[in-house]
Design a protein around this motif. Structure first.
Motif, PDB file in Angstrom:
ATOM      1  N   ASP A 106       0.822  -1.215   0.000  1.00  0.00           N
ATOM      2  CA  ASP A 106       0.000   0.000   0.000  1.00  0.00           C
ATOM      3  C   ASP A 106       0.852   1.259   0.000  1.00  0.00           C
ATOM      4  O   ASP A 106       0.509   2.258  -0.639  1.00  0.00           O
ATOM      5  CB  ASP A 106      -0.937   0.005   1.207  1.00  0.00           C
ATOM      6  CG  ASP A 106      -2.022  -1.066   1.103  1.00  0.00           C
ATOM      7  OD1 ASP A 106      -2.253  -1.553  -0.021  1.00  0.00           O
ATOM      8  OD2 ASP A 106      -2.618  -1.419   2.139  1.00  0.00           O
ATOM      9  N   LEU A 107       1.969   1.200   0.708  1.00  0.00           N
ATOM     10  CA  LEU A 107       2.839   2.374   0.783  1.00  0.00           C
ATOM     11  C   LEU A 107       3.451   2.690  -0.584  1.00  0.00           C
ATOM     12  O   LEU A 107       3.589   3.857  -0.962  1.00  0.00           O
ATOM     13  CB  LEU A 107       3.937   2.121   1.816  1.00  0.00           C
ATOM     14  CG  LEU A 107       4.579   3.332   2.505  1.00  0.00           C
ATOM     15  CD1 LEU A 107       3.516   4.182   3.182  1.00  0.00           C
ATOM     16  CD2 LEU A 107       5.614   2.870   3.516  1.00  0.00           C
ATOM     17  N   LEU A 108       3.806   1.661  -1.336  1.00  0.00           N
ATOM     18  CA  LEU A 108       4.423   1.869  -2.644  1.00  0.00           C
ATOM     19  C   LEU A 108       3.420   2.256  -3.711  1.00  0.00           C
ATOM     20  O   LEU A 108       3.799   2.591  -4.841  1.00  0.00           O
ATOM     21  CB  LEU A 108       5.186   0.612  -3.067  1.00  0.00           C
ATOM     22  CG  LEU A 108       6.414   0.268  -2.231  1.00  0.00           C
ATOM     23  CD1 LEU A 108       7.020  -1.056  -2.683  1.00  0.00           C
ATOM     24  CD2 LEU A 108       7.454   1.374  -2.303  1.00  0.00           C
ATOM     25  N   ALA A 109       2.127   2.198  -3.394  1.00  0.00           N
ATOM     26  CA  ALA A 109       1.112   2.653  -4.335  1.00  0.00           C
ATOM     27  C   ALA A 109       1.041   4.183  -4.383  1.00  0.00           C
ATOM     28  O   ALA A 109       0.384   4.752  -5.245  1.00  0.00           O
ATOM     29  CB  ALA A 109      -0.252   2.084  -3.959  1.00  0.00           C
ATOM     30  N   CYS A 110       1.728   4.859  -3.455  1.00  0.00           N
ATOM     31  CA  CYS A 110       1.767   6.319  -3.429  1.00  0.00           C
ATOM     32  C   CYS A 110       2.737   6.845  -4.491  1.00  0.00           C
ATOM     33  O   CYS A 110       3.523   6.096  -5.063  1.00  0.00           O
ATOM     34  CB  CYS A 110       2.228   6.813  -2.064  1.00  0.00           C
ATOM     35  SG  CYS A 110       1.220   6.288  -0.662  1.00  0.00           S
ATOM     36  N   GLN A 111       2.653   8.147  -4.734  1.00  0.00           N
ATOM     37  CA  GLN A 111       3.684   8.797  -5.528  1.00  0.00           C
ATOM     38  C   GLN A 111       4.951   8.908  -4.673  1.00  0.00           C
ATOM     39  O   GLN A 111       4.885   8.941  -3.442  1.00  0.00           O
ATOM     40  CB  GLN A 111       3.230  10.192  -5.963  1.00  0.00           C
ATOM     41  CG  GLN A 111       1.926  10.222  -6.727  1.00  0.00           C
ATOM     42  CD  GLN A 111       2.008   9.515  -8.071  1.00  0.00           C
ATOM     43  OE1 GLN A 111       3.090   9.398  -8.645  1.00  0.00           O
ATOM     44  NE2 GLN A 111       0.878   9.043  -8.578  1.00  0.00           N
ATOM     45  N   LEU A 112       6.102   8.961  -5.319  1.00  0.00           N
ATOM     46  CA  LEU A 112       7.357   9.061  -4.570  1.00  0.00           C
ATOM     47  C   LEU A 112       7.376  10.270  -3.642  1.00  0.00           C
ATOM     48  O   LEU A 112       7.829  10.191  -2.503  1.00  0.00           O
ATOM     49  CB  LEU A 112       8.541   9.151  -5.535  1.00  0.00           C
ATOM     50  CG  LEU A 112       9.184   7.830  -5.997  1.00  0.00           C
ATOM     51  CD1 LEU A 112      10.286   8.120  -6.984  1.00  0.00           C
ATOM     52  CD2 LEU A 112       9.714   7.045  -4.811  1.00  0.00           C
ATOM     53  N   ASN A 113       6.848  11.404  -4.133  1.00  0.00           N
ATOM     54  CA  ASN A 113       6.894  12.611  -3.313  1.00  0.00           C
ATOM     55  C   ASN A 113       5.902  12.567  -2.152  1.00  0.00           C
ATOM     56  O   ASN A 113       5.894  13.457  -1.307  1.00  0.00           O
ATOM     57  CB  ASN A 113       6.655  13.853  -4.167  1.00  0.00           C
ATOM     58  CG  ASN A 113       5.269  13.877  -4.799  1.00  0.00           C
ATOM     59  OD1 ASN A 113       4.711  12.834  -5.107  1.00  0.00           O
ATOM     60  ND2 ASN A 113       4.728  15.054  -4.999  1.00  0.00           N
ATOM     61  N   GLU A 114       5.056  11.527  -2.113  1.00  0.00           N
ATOM     62  CA  GLU A 114       4.102  11.376  -1.015  1.00  0.00           C
ATOM     63  C   GLU A 114       4.667  10.535   0.134  1.00  0.00           C
ATOM     64  O   GLU A 114       4.020  10.391   1.169  1.00  0.00           O
ATOM     65  CB  GLU A 114       2.802  10.741  -1.520  1.00  0.00           C
ATOM     66  CG  GLU A 114       2.032  11.619  -2.496  1.00  0.00           C
ATOM     67  CD  GLU A 114       0.817  10.927  -3.089  1.00  0.00           C
ATOM     68  OE1 GLU A 114      -0.038  11.627  -3.646  1.00  0.00           O
ATOM     69  OE2 GLU A 114       0.734   9.679  -2.992  1.00  0.00           O
ATOM     70  N   LEU A 115       5.873   9.988  -0.050  1.00  0.00           N
ATOM     71  CA  LEU A 115       6.499   9.200   1.014  1.00  0.00           C
ATOM     72  C   LEU A 115       7.173  10.139   2.001  1.00  0.00           C
ATOM     73  O   LEU A 115       8.401  10.213   2.109  1.00  0.00           O
ATOM     74  CB  LEU A 115       7.497   8.198   0.414  1.00  0.00           C
ATOM     75  CG  LEU A 115       6.902   7.117  -0.489  1.00  0.00           C
ATOM     76  CD1 LEU A 115       7.992   6.214  -1.030  1.00  0.00           C
ATOM     77  CD2 LEU A 115       5.862   6.295   0.252  1.00  0.00           C
ATOM     78  N   THR A 116       6.350  10.871   2.715  1.00  0.00           N
ATOM     79  CA  THR A 116       6.828  11.861   3.677  1.00  0.00           C
ATOM     80  C   THR A 116       6.890  11.242   5.068  1.00  0.00           C
ATOM     81  O   THR A 116       6.303  10.169   5.307  1.00  0.00           O
ATOM     82  CB  THR A 116       5.876  13.059   3.703  1.00  0.00           C
ATOM     83  OG1 THR A 116       4.573  12.592   4.122  1.00  0.00           O
ATOM     84  CG2 THR A 116       5.760  13.691   2.323  1.00  0.00           C
ATOM     85  N   PRO A 117       7.568  11.876   6.014  1.00  0.00           N
ATOM     86  CA  PRO A 117       7.583  11.354   7.389  1.00  0.00           C
ATOM     87  C   PRO A 117       6.186  11.141   7.953  1.00  0.00           C
ATOM     88  O   PRO A 117       5.931  10.150   8.639  1.00  0.00           O
ATOM     89  CB  PRO A 117       8.335  12.450   8.150  1.00  0.00           C
ATOM     90  CG  PRO A 117       9.256  13.045   7.135  1.00  0.00           C
ATOM     91  CD  PRO A 117       8.478  13.032   5.853  1.00  0.00           C
TER      92      PRO A 117
END
Length: 441
Positions: free
Chosen positions: A168-179
């Motif tokens: 589920d986490l990798l389904a985000c955009q790269l720039n959405e992988l925030t703290p």
């Protein structure tokens, strides 16, 4: 529209809907200087692959009697959507009569917005393809499973596999992988499987570090691996605690009685050999009959650290191996398992511990037990480490101490004899040897 299954080689003769997975499996046929895979979505878009493995997006178009190709850019630097957009632009220019020699693609680095909007799972697939040659098979498969969608039927029993923790986490955009995003994910995972979440977090941290080193992705991950290292994330998942499960000397009698009375002789022998050798569960499970040297009394083990090591074939372990039927190449064979070898017998061992009246010990706890029990004999630490497959921890051990198999056997047989005595297992090596001679004749 043709699609390529995950377990099938890429057919270069058929256009496909390009995907990261397809591109990662693309290879240049032997004897060819280059090869092309056509896209079904964007007209003229191809992926060119060289014998070296380098892959480039190109646009191709017939102009008069000749074929014109122009490079768009390296597949590591361009997303598929950005490459399709650029291919359409170049294709239109050719339609408008621009001379092929005047045709120039835009700069190889794609537009900033295209980089920012890259999905994390697309970058993850490129990351795995890039690192695969540097990893072992098991480490690579752990990454695949951690990001997998699940839904695959179990090989044993009913039901299907669950999605990996990172899916589920990798389904985000790269720039959405925030703290903040990762903190929320960590808080949810900590409710049920904090240990696995810590492993997933380490994988994610390495992935983001890699992204920060790539021109194609570093603009999308300004925080890099720092995104997974916030105090809140660490506090939520906690710290890993060292496991202490191991058999005590007083428990050996009950443990051996329960394990030796098991109905499955392969699992019974497997568990006893694990305790008597201190080897890792997977190392014992992977022993083949060809690994056993009866003449020189040694067993070759696939060591996960050094690649391989040879340990002594002690008398009682040899007795256990001789009692097993030779169904196939595996020592611990299984007629029911698809691979022909027993699966990890965690449940069987847990039940044996219950029968013995002791707190269940994990399979790795048997390896820990071997090391702990040798303390009673004041055995040299280097001997135990060599048998178990631990790296030497001192300069003298690493560079000056050489213990051949026969010297190692002296210590190992002493360990085995003492353990069997504490377990009150009646075993006479001399009598066993005579019995075998009589059977042979």
């Amino acid at each position: 529209m043709a699609r390529i299954a995950n377990n099938q080689p890429v057919d270069l003769s058929t256009p496909v809907n390009l995907s990261v997975g397809v591109i990662s499996r693309l290879a240049c046929p032997l004897g060819k200087s280059q090869a092309f895979l056509r896209d079904t979505v964007a007209p003229g878009l191809r992926v060119r692959v060289a014998p070296t493995g380098s892959k480039t997006f190109v646009v191709e178009r017939k102009v008069g009697q000749r074929t014109v190709r122009r490079a768009i850019g390296d597949v590591r630097h361009w997303t598929i959507d950005a490459a399709r957009e650029e291919a359409r632009r170049l294709y239109v220019l050719l339609d408008q009569g621009v001379a092929p020699e005047d045709l120039r693609p835009v700069a190889e680095k794609p537009a900033h917005d295209a980089v920012i909007n890259t999905r994390a799972d697309a970058a993850w697939a490129i990351y795995l393809a890039d690192r695969k040659t540097h990893w072992g098979e098991r480490h690579y498969n752990d990454h695949v499973v951690m990001a997998g969608a699940g839904g695959v039927p179990y090989k044993r029993g009913k039901g299907k596999t669950q999605p990996g923790l990172l899916h589920d986490l990798l389904a985000c955009q790269l720039n959405e992988l925030t703290p903040r995003t990762i903190e929320g994910w960590a808080a949810e995972q900590a409710k049920t499987r904090s240990a696995q979440a810590r492993l997933a977090l380490r994988m994610l941290s390495a992935f983001l570090n890699w992204c920060g080193e790539q021109d194609a992705f570093k603009a999308a991950v300004p925080a890099g691996a720092a995104a997974v290292k916030s105090r809140r994330t660490r506090d939520v998942l906690g710290k890993a605690k060292a496991k202490q499960d191991a058999l005590m000397r007083e428990q050996l009698r009950a443990w051996f009685a329960a394990v030796r009375s098991m109905g499955n002789p392969a699992i019974s022998a497997y568990l006893q050999i694990m305790l008597l050798t201190g080897a890792r569960p997977g190392e014992v499970r992977a022993i083949r009959w060809s690994d056993v040297d009866w003449a020189w009394r040694g067993v070759a083990i696939d060591d996960k650290v050094e690649g391989s090591r040879v340990i002594p074939l002690t008398p009682y372990v040899a007795h256990l191996l001789r009692s097993l039927p030779r169904r196939n190449e595996w020592v611990f064979a299984s007629v029911d398992a698809a691979e022909g070898v027993i699966s990890s017998p965690n449940d069987a061992h847990r039940n044996a511990c219950v029968v013995a009246g002791i707190t269940p010990v994990t399979l790795h706890g048997l390896r820990r037990s071997f090391k702990s029990l040798t303390e009673w004999l004041e055995m040299p630490a280097g001997v135990v480490a060599q048998i178990m497959g631990h790296k030497p921890s001192a300069t003298a051990e690493k560079h000056y101490t050489v213990r051949p198999l026969d010297l190692l056997r002296v210590h190992h047989e002493r360990i085995e004899k003492w353990v069997l005595e504490q377990a009150e297992v009646q075993f006479d090596p001399a009598a066993d040897k005579k019995r075998l001679v009589a059977i042979t004749e």
